[in-house]
Design an enzyme around this catalytic site. Structure first.
Site, PDB file in Angstrom:
ATOM      1  N   THR A  67       7.005 -12.066  -0.525  1.00 19.16           N
ATOM      2  CA  THR A  67       7.344 -12.760  -1.546  1.00 19.16           C
ATOM      3  C   THR A  67       8.637 -13.032  -0.974  1.00 19.16           C
ATOM      4  OG1 THR A  67       5.579 -11.576  -3.723  1.00 19.16           O
ATOM      5  CG2 THR A  67       8.046 -13.199  -3.855  1.00 19.16           C
ATOM      6  N   THR A 125      -3.767  15.367  -4.552  1.00 21.48           N
ATOM      7  CA  THR A 125      -4.215  15.416  -6.136  1.00 21.48           C
ATOM      8  C   THR A 125      -3.913  13.915  -6.996  1.00 21.48           C
ATOM      9  OG1 THR A 125      -2.663  15.887  -8.497  1.00 21.48           O
ATOM     10  CG2 THR A 125      -1.608  15.378  -6.177  1.00 21.48           C
ATOM     11  N   GLN A 126      -4.583  13.360  -8.186  1.00 21.94           N
ATOM     12  CA  GLN A 126      -4.692  12.328  -8.458  1.00 21.94           C
ATOM     13  C   GLN A 126      -3.369  11.705  -8.512  1.00 21.94           C
ATOM     14  OE1 GLN A 126      -8.202  12.213 -11.375  1.00 21.94           O
ATOM     15  NE2 GLN A 126      -9.173  12.151  -9.314  1.00 21.94           N
ATOM     16  N   CYS A 127      -2.396  12.558  -8.949  1.00 18.08           N
ATOM     17  CA  CYS A 127      -1.302  13.167 -10.451  1.00 18.08           C
ATOM     18  C   CYS A 127      -0.198  12.633  -8.991  1.00 18.08           C
ATOM     19  CB  CYS A 127      -0.808  14.418 -10.366  1.00 18.08           C
ATOM     20  SG  CYS A 127      -1.526  15.688 -11.499  1.00 18.08           S
ATOM     21  N   SER A 138       0.661  -8.913   2.176  1.00 21.27           N
ATOM     22  CA  SER A 138       0.863  -7.516   2.982  1.00 21.27           C
ATOM     23  C   SER A 138      -0.513  -7.125   2.542  1.00 21.27           C
ATOM     24  CB  SER A 138       2.341  -6.795   2.531  1.00 21.27           C
ATOM     25  OG  SER A 138       1.462  -6.011   1.045  1.00 21.27           O
ATOM     26  N   SER A 139      -1.031  -7.906   1.292  1.00 25.28           N
ATOM     27  CA  SER A 139      -2.620  -7.506   1.138  1.00 25.28           C
ATOM     28  C   SER A 139      -3.699  -7.886   1.811  1.00 25.28           C
ATOM     29  CB  SER A 139      -3.227  -8.360  -0.397  1.00 25.28           C
ATOM     30  OG  SER A 139      -1.880  -8.464  -1.181  1.00 25.28           O
ATOM     31  N   THR A 144       5.514  -6.522  -1.317  1.00 23.76           N
ATOM     32  CA  THR A 144       5.473  -5.066  -1.804  1.00 23.76           C
ATOM     33  C   THR A 144       4.077  -4.275  -1.792  1.00 23.76           C
ATOM     34  OG1 THR A 144       5.422  -6.058  -3.924  1.00 23.76           O
ATOM     35  CG2 THR A 144       7.567  -5.335  -3.059  1.00 23.76           C
ATOM     36  N   ASP A 145       3.461  -5.227  -1.805  1.00 20.22           N
ATOM     37  CA  ASP A 145       1.699  -4.000  -2.164  1.00 20.22           C
ATOM     38  C   ASP A 145       2.250  -3.143  -1.316  1.00 20.22           C
ATOM     39  OD1 ASP A 145       1.118  -6.507  -4.073  1.00 20.22           O
ATOM     40  OD2 ASP A 145       0.272  -7.539  -3.443  1.00 20.22           O
TER      41      ASP A 145
HETATM   42  N1  ASP Z   1       1.527  -9.991  -2.387  1.00 17.70           N
HETATM   43  C1  ASP Z   1       2.821  -9.812  -2.294  1.00 17.70           C
HETATM   44  C2  ASP Z   1       2.626  -9.198  -0.854  1.00 17.70           C
HETATM   45  O1  ASP Z   1       2.879  -7.433  -1.052  1.00 17.70           O
HETATM   46  C3  ASP Z   1       3.477  -9.203  -3.215  1.00 17.70           C
HETATM   47  C4  ASP Z   1       4.680  -9.022  -3.024  1.00 17.70           C
HETATM   48  O2  ASP Z   1       5.180 -10.104  -2.017  1.00 17.70           O
HETATM   49  O3  ASP Z   1       5.479  -8.358  -3.520  1.00 17.70           O
HETATM   50  O4  ASP Z   1       2.300  -9.563   0.321  1.00 17.70           O
END
Ligand code: ASP
Length: 346
Positions: A13, A276-278, A58-59, A89-90
């Protein structure tokens, strides 16, 4: 000599702007960064940019991108005092974790940042994040980097990369480090938490190890989990490592049928890591009956590791070593400050 920082743009983004003609979001040209964020001209250091040939959301990230980033850093290491990686961010926490393991003897900052709103929009958080990341990437005391680590700058905090998790899909404070204090807090001034930053001596030059063995699985436990599911996972062809996402302080069912499956996986040579899941706190194997059994099958403790760091550490160690005991020794230890115990480094 004037200091220089290299911005490496991978996608996400932060690098988007509104096309005034169509209104659609399109990638920003970081060669023009000083036009969009004129404040950076006042820094007094030089800023160059490098855009990956294929920018991605980034996905769509694959470990090959981590190798590409390491290579770029190594190729440009002598010329720059620090690196800022702009990333979606993903999966940013995975990339920061991966690079922390792949880069050895790092003496310069590698600061990941991104944003929730594109840099070309009015209320963007990208400007602030980028400005702070650049300042940290260039910060030195007596010619030595203030933060010679792979880290994530987001919102008002700088975190160790392999301790960080994305916790919010909307907030400008999208990341958190539950088990390790921030390396810096960003306000009117940047307050560095010197006691938390890794200043261990690095005598050898930077080296990179970019191989990743992706034959791993993450199995999250839940009440009612079917043995068939566990069976299918552990019999995945070529599986080398299994991350067991357990309850609380590393607990798992004590039923014979479940433990039989763990034993079967262990006998097949699959390395098993207890995470752990925590989000906060640590695995303490042996504390309860429900985790002691796992120890008997050679399961390694992830202590307070994040899932993102666990995935990257497992892939890294499985590629770097062949001896199961050696892999387990490193899994049970902190190699890049990713867990709070047994620091052995390497
Ligand atoms: N889907 C975006 C990515 O991770 C979201 C972002 O940039 O924050 O590439």
């Amino acid at each position: 000599m004037t200091k220089s920082v290299l911005i490496i743009y991978t996608g996400g983004t932060i690098g988007m702007v509104n096309d005034p003609e169509t209104g659609a979001l399109c990638p920003f040209n970081f060669e023009q960064i000083a036009k969009a964020v004129p404040e950076i001209k006042e820094f007094g250091f030089n800023i160059d940019s490098y855009t990956l040939p294929q920018i991605i959301d980034s996905s769509d990230l694959q470990p090959t991108v981590w190798a590409e980033l390491c290579q770029i850093i190594q190729d440009h290491y002598d010329k720059y005092c620090g690196f800022v990686i702009l990333h979606g961010t993903d999966t940013m926490a995975y990339s920061a974790s991966a690079l922390s393991f792949m880069l050895s003897n790092l003496t310069k900052p590698v600061v990941f940042t991104g944003s929730q709103l594109p840099i070309g929009t009015i209320r963007t958080d990208g400007r602030e994040n980028l400005i702070a990341a650049l300042e940290i990437a260039a910060a030195t005391i007596e010619d030595r980097a203030v933060v010679p680590e792979v880290c994530i700058l987001f919102g008002a905090k700088l975190f160790r990369g392999n301790r960080t998790t994305k916790i919010n899909a909307e907030s400008f404070d999208a990341f958190q480090s539950f088990n390790y204090p921030p390396l810096a807090e960003i306000g009117i001034h940047i307050h560095y938490n010197y006691g938390a930053i890794d200043y261990s001596p690095k005598t050898a030059p930077l080296s990179i190890f970019t191989g990743m063995n992706t034959h791993i699985a993450v199995l999250k436990l839940f009440p009612g989990i079917q043995l068939d599911l566990i069976d299918a996972v552990i019999h995945t062809p070529g599986l080398k490592g299994l991350i067991l996402e357990t309850y609380g302080s590393g607990n798992a069912p004590t039923s014979c049928a479940f433990l039989q499956k763990i034993k079967e996986a262990s006998v097949m040579g699959i390395i098993i890591y207890n995470v752990t899941q925590c989000q906060g706190g640590t695995v303490e194997m042996g504390r309860y009956e429900t985790s002691r059994e796992l120890l008997n099958y050679g399961v390694s403790s992830g202590y307070d590791i994040t899932m993102e760091a666990a995935v990257c550490k497992m892939m890294h160690l499985l590629e770097k070593y062949t001896d199961a005991n050696e892999i387990k020794k490193y899994l049970n230890s902190s190699i890049k400050g990713e867990i709070s115990v047994n620091h052995i480094g390497f």
